[in-house]
Design a protein around this motif. Structure first.
Motif, mmCIF file in Angstrom:
data_model
loop_
_atom_site.group_PDB
_atom_site.id
_atom_site.type_symbol
_atom_site.label_atom_id
_atom_site.label_comp_id
_atom_site.label_asym_id
_atom_site.label_seq_id
_atom_site.Cartn_x
_atom_site.Cartn_y
_atom_site.Cartn_z
ATOM 1 N N PHE A 1 -54.156 -14.010 8.963
ATOM 2 C CA PHE A 1 -53.100 -14.266 7.990
ATOM 3 C C PHE A 1 -52.484 -12.984 7.442
ATOM 4 N N ARG A 2 -53.200 -11.878 7.553
ATOM 5 C CA ARG A 2 -52.650 -10.595 7.099
ATOM 6 C C ARG A 2 -51.421 -10.207 7.922
ATOM 7 N N ALA A 3 -51.350 -10.702 9.169
ATOM 8 C CA ALA A 3 -50.217 -10.382 10.041
ATOM 9 C C ALA A 3 -49.147 -11.466 10.012
ATOM 10 N N GLY A 4 -49.360 -12.531 9.260
ATOM 11 C CA GLY A 4 -48.361 -13.590 9.169
ATOM 12 C C GLY A 4 -48.974 -14.959 9.401
ATOM 13 N N LEU A 5 -48.165 -15.982 9.189
ATOM 14 C CA LEU A 5 -48.632 -17.363 9.295
ATOM 15 C C LEU A 5 -49.007 -17.724 10.726
ATOM 16 N N LYS A 6 -48.172 -17.335 11.671
ATOM 17 C CA LYS A 6 -48.445 -17.651 13.077
ATOM 18 C C LYS A 6 -49.747 -16.984 13.540
ATOM 19 N N ALA A 7 -49.929 -15.742 13.162
ATOM 20 C CA ALA A 7 -51.167 -15.039 13.531
ATOM 21 C C ALA A 7 -52.372 -15.683 12.857
ATOM 22 N N GLY A 8 -52.192 -16.180 11.624
ATOM 23 C CA GLY A 8 -53.282 -16.862 10.937
ATOM 24 C C GLY A 8 -53.685 -18.140 11.639
#
Length: 192
Positions: free
Chosen positions: A166-173
């Motif tokens: 999630f630190r890299a964004g919603l999709k990455a989370g």
């Protein structure tokens, strides 16, 4: 053993020769408060005798089963494993100690060891954080659900992977959640 004739006589009425047989007395003796409590040890059932645990042993077992202890143990284990992994990968990397300003210069042993130590420490911290997060969330989920099964590891993997990604964004989370959950399910399937 009581014969059927004695039971028949007692039900017909009390006689002078035999006392009245009362079922309530028999039930109290067999399953009531008067039945002696037997402490069965494994030695009686064919196993090896095990001594009773002292209060100190019970306290240590409770401490070792706590979520805090499991999280600290996973953190320390992750730190050691990550450090070893980082040093190993730095040892086989050809760019360790490489200076981009002077590509023809051969790095000294001190520079190579310094880079290996930095990479080992970086991996150690990352592995320690992931191990502590996974272990802590798995223990909390297991305590909340009241069950110890494969689903705890999958849920914990999703929480851990989602939090890291999630630190890299919603999709990455979302991808981190799915990836860690799938990896946890595979490991649980293999271990159980």
């Amino acid at each position: 053993m009581v014969s059927p004739a004695a039971v028949h006589l007692s039900s017909a009425g009390p006689s002078m020769d035999s006392p009245a047989l009362q079922y309530s007395m028999i039930l109290d003796h067999l399953i009531g408060d008067k039945r002696p409590v037997k402490d069965l040890s494994p030695g009686v059932m064919g196993g090896l005798p095990v001594p009773l645990k002292s209060d100190e042993q019970k306290m240590i077992e409770r401490g070792m089963e706590s979520c805090a202890f499991k999280a600290v143990l996973a953190c320390v284990g992750g730190f050691v494993l990550g450090g070893a992994f980082g040093v190993f990968t730095a040892g086989i990397d050809t760019n360790v100690g490489f200076d981009p300003k002077d590509p023809l210069r051969t790095p000294t042993a001190r520079e190579v060891l310094k880079d290996m130590g930095q990479r080992g420490m970086s991996y150690a911290k990352n592995f320690a954080i992931v191990g502590a997060m996974f272990s802590c969330t798995e223990c909390i989920i297991e305590s909340h659900r009241g069950k110890s099964d494969w689903k705890n590891a999958v849920y914990s993997g999703c929480v851990t992977g989602g939090a890291i990604g999630f630190r890299a964004g919603l999709k990455a989370g979302v991808l981190g959640c799915g990836g860690f959950a799938a990896f946890s399910a595979a490991i649980e399937y293999y271990l159980r």
